[in-house]
Enzyme design. Sequence first.
Site, PDB file in Angstrom:
ATOM      1  CD  GLU A 123      -2.951  -1.130   2.264  1.00  0.00           C
ATOM      2  OE1 GLU A 123      -4.163  -1.256   2.068  1.00  0.00           O
ATOM      3  OE2 GLU A 123      -2.469  -1.100   3.404  1.00  0.00           O
ATOM      4  CB  CYS A 174       3.082   7.590   3.043  1.00  0.00           C
ATOM      5  SG  CYS A 174       3.536   6.577   4.428  1.00  0.00           S
ATOM      6  CB  CYS A 183       7.048  -4.931   8.727  1.00  0.00           C
ATOM      7  SG  CYS A 183       8.436  -4.270   9.682  1.00  0.00           S
ATOM      8  CB  CYS A 229       6.145  -2.557  16.271  1.00  0.00           C
ATOM      9  SG  CYS A 229       7.837  -2.220  15.750  1.00  0.00           S
ATOM     10  CB  CYS A 267       2.730  -1.570  13.836  1.00  0.00           C
ATOM     11  SG  CYS A 267       2.914  -1.375  12.051  1.00  0.00           S
ATOM     12  CB  CYS A 321       1.219   6.236  11.386  1.00  0.00           C
ATOM     13  SG  CYS A 321       2.188   7.553  10.746  1.00  0.00           S
TER      14      CYS A 321
HETATM   15  N1  SAH Z   1       9.110   0.794   9.919  1.00  0.00           N
HETATM   16  C1  SAH Z   1       9.338   2.185  10.046  1.00  0.00           C
HETATM   17  C2  SAH Z   1       8.473   3.015   9.138  1.00  0.00           C
HETATM   18  C3  SAH Z   1       7.029   2.645   8.981  1.00  0.00           C
HETATM   19  S1  SAH Z   1       5.974   2.904  10.355  1.00  0.00           S
HETATM   20  C4  SAH Z   1       9.195   2.619  11.479  1.00  0.00           C
HETATM   21  O1  SAH Z   1       8.751   1.827  12.301  1.00  0.00           O
HETATM   22  O2  SAH Z   1       9.580   3.745  11.770  1.00  0.00           O
HETATM   23  C5  SAH Z   1       5.784   4.705  10.372  1.00  0.00           C
HETATM   24  C6  SAH Z   1       5.482   5.261  11.760  1.00  0.00           C
HETATM   25  O3  SAH Z   1       4.183   4.859  12.210  1.00  0.00           O
HETATM   26  C7  SAH Z   1       6.451   4.783  12.854  1.00  0.00           C
HETATM   27  O4  SAH Z   1       6.864   5.836  13.654  1.00  0.00           O
HETATM   28  C8  SAH Z   1       5.595   3.816  13.628  1.00  0.00           C
HETATM   29  O5  SAH Z   1       6.076   3.648  14.921  1.00  0.00           O
HETATM   30  C9  SAH Z   1       4.251   4.467  13.569  1.00  0.00           C
HETATM   31  N2  SAH Z   1       3.133   3.574  13.879  1.00  0.00           N
HETATM   32  C10 SAH Z   1       3.074   2.247  13.694  1.00  0.00           C
HETATM   33  N3  SAH Z   1       1.859   1.778  14.073  1.00  0.00           N
HETATM   34  C11 SAH Z   1       1.147   2.846  14.496  1.00  0.00           C
HETATM   35  C12 SAH Z   1      -0.190   3.006  14.969  1.00  0.00           C
HETATM   36  N4  SAH Z   1      -1.036   1.969  15.061  1.00  0.00           N
HETATM   37  N5  SAH Z   1      -0.609   4.242  15.288  1.00  0.00           N
HETATM   38  C13 SAH Z   1       0.227   5.309  15.159  1.00  0.00           C
HETATM   39  N6  SAH Z   1       1.489   5.212  14.714  1.00  0.00           N
HETATM   40  C14 SAH Z   1       1.955   3.993  14.370  1.00  0.00           C
HETATM   41 FE1  SF4 Z   2       7.454  -2.594  10.979  1.00  0.00          FE
HETATM   42 FE2  SF4 Z   2       5.263  -1.389  11.869  1.00  0.00          FE
HETATM   43 FE3  SF4 Z   2       7.348  -1.746  13.502  1.00  0.00          FE
HETATM   44 FE4  SF4 Z   2       7.529   0.034  11.487  1.00  0.00          FE
HETATM   45  S1  SF4 Z   2       6.139   0.136  13.259  1.00  0.00           S
HETATM   46  S2  SF4 Z   2       9.047  -1.510  12.100  1.00  0.00           S
HETATM   47  S3  SF4 Z   2       6.278  -1.012   9.922  1.00  0.00           S
HETATM   48  S4  SF4 Z   2       6.109  -3.378  12.587  1.00  0.00           S
END
Ligand code: SAH
Ligand code: SF4
Length: 347
Positions: free
Chosen positions: A92, A107, A114, A118, A121, A337
């Site tokens: 996406e 974006c 991934c 996390c 996410c 995000c």
């Molecule tokens: N993998 C990279 C970039 C993609 S995520 C990273 O983790 O930085 C982009 C941003 O969205 C990151 O700062 C991540 O921590 C944040 N993010 C992930 N899940 C989220 C959520 N459910 N709500 C708000 N921010 C989120």
């Molecule tokens: Fe991967 Fe989501 Fe963690 Fe970014 S925030 S590293 S996209 S699992």
Amino acid sequence: MLAIPPSITDISVEELRSELDLEPRYRLDQIQHAVYSTNSTSFDDILTLPVGTREALAKKFSYEAVAPLRTETSLDGTKKVLLRTGDGSVIETVQMPTERHKATTICLSSQAGCAMGCTFCATGDIGLTRNLTSGEIIDQFLYFRRRSGDEQVPDRAVFMGMGEPLANLAAVEGAVRGLVEPGRVGLGARRVTVSTVGLPSGIRALADWGLSIGLAISLHAAVDEIRQCLVPVARRILLEELMDASTYYQRIAGRRVTYEYTMLEGVNDSRVQAKEVVHLLRGQRCHLNLIPFNSYPGARYRGTAPDRIRDFRDVVGLGGVSVTIRRTRGRDISGACGQLHAGGLTN
Ligand code: SAH
Ligand code: SF4
């Protein structure tokens, strides 16, 4: 190796030049111009090229490495497109309007899925299908550039879509070079930002590319114990090591680093935790971005209420650290995000 042809955007200017071995020198410019700066979507559209050259290129390269499956538009103007790669992986990409007149930010995804897992996410929940190539990343940007018209000009790229960019370093380097180089996408370094979960070796490599692009580091907690609950890689990468790499970036790239901090109710949002953030970041060339949590089906957390986020911001700001609250975009189409999961279709 993928059994699909590389995209024309996968190759550097030098590689394209040697590809065009016996052709006149201006061919290179004609092709670069058509690919990066026009709305054409196939080699057949490059009418300035002889038919033989068009056919030869089409045999070796794809013109667009990603094809749209579905587009959704948010009430706030954000667009999310589900894209299919040549081997059927699904990713996406999101286009967000900005405060600047007619400008939009794209974006980008760097991986299908991934592997970082996390716990807050949606992309982390689906796991990794595969790394994207440089061309597949650049073509996400070009997908919008070729179709956006004058009202929504894409002029910025952020690696904040699916995937961890620094876990796919070589392809991301190729993509970033393609995005910043004047003869290609030509955005310039100030308009490209890589966001990372916080991999120190990748952060140092990024500094050593010598491009001075923007760097965002996903912090989410200022003590290791809490960070380890949110970001599994933090179990082996302690904050001390991460801060060392960040300081290196600030020094070598000569740029302020942005820290991202997703606000999770009862997890990382207390006043004590705000003071811990101040303690960790004060004195750095940095900015803290507080991200309201974006929920998704199966989410394990709740977002901090807006007034508590503002309170957290005030404590951090009074402590002397530059801080803002990120404006959420595209939540109604799961385009914000952490909400990207490609409908669970990544492979
Ligand atoms: N993998 C990279 C970039 C993609 S995520 C990273 O983790 O930085 C982009 C941003 O969205 C990151 O700062 C991540 O921590 C944040 N993010 C992930 N899940 C989220 C959520 N459910 N709500 C708000 N921010 C989120
Ligand atoms: Fe991967 Fe989501 Fe963690 Fe970014 S925030 S590293 S996209 S699992």
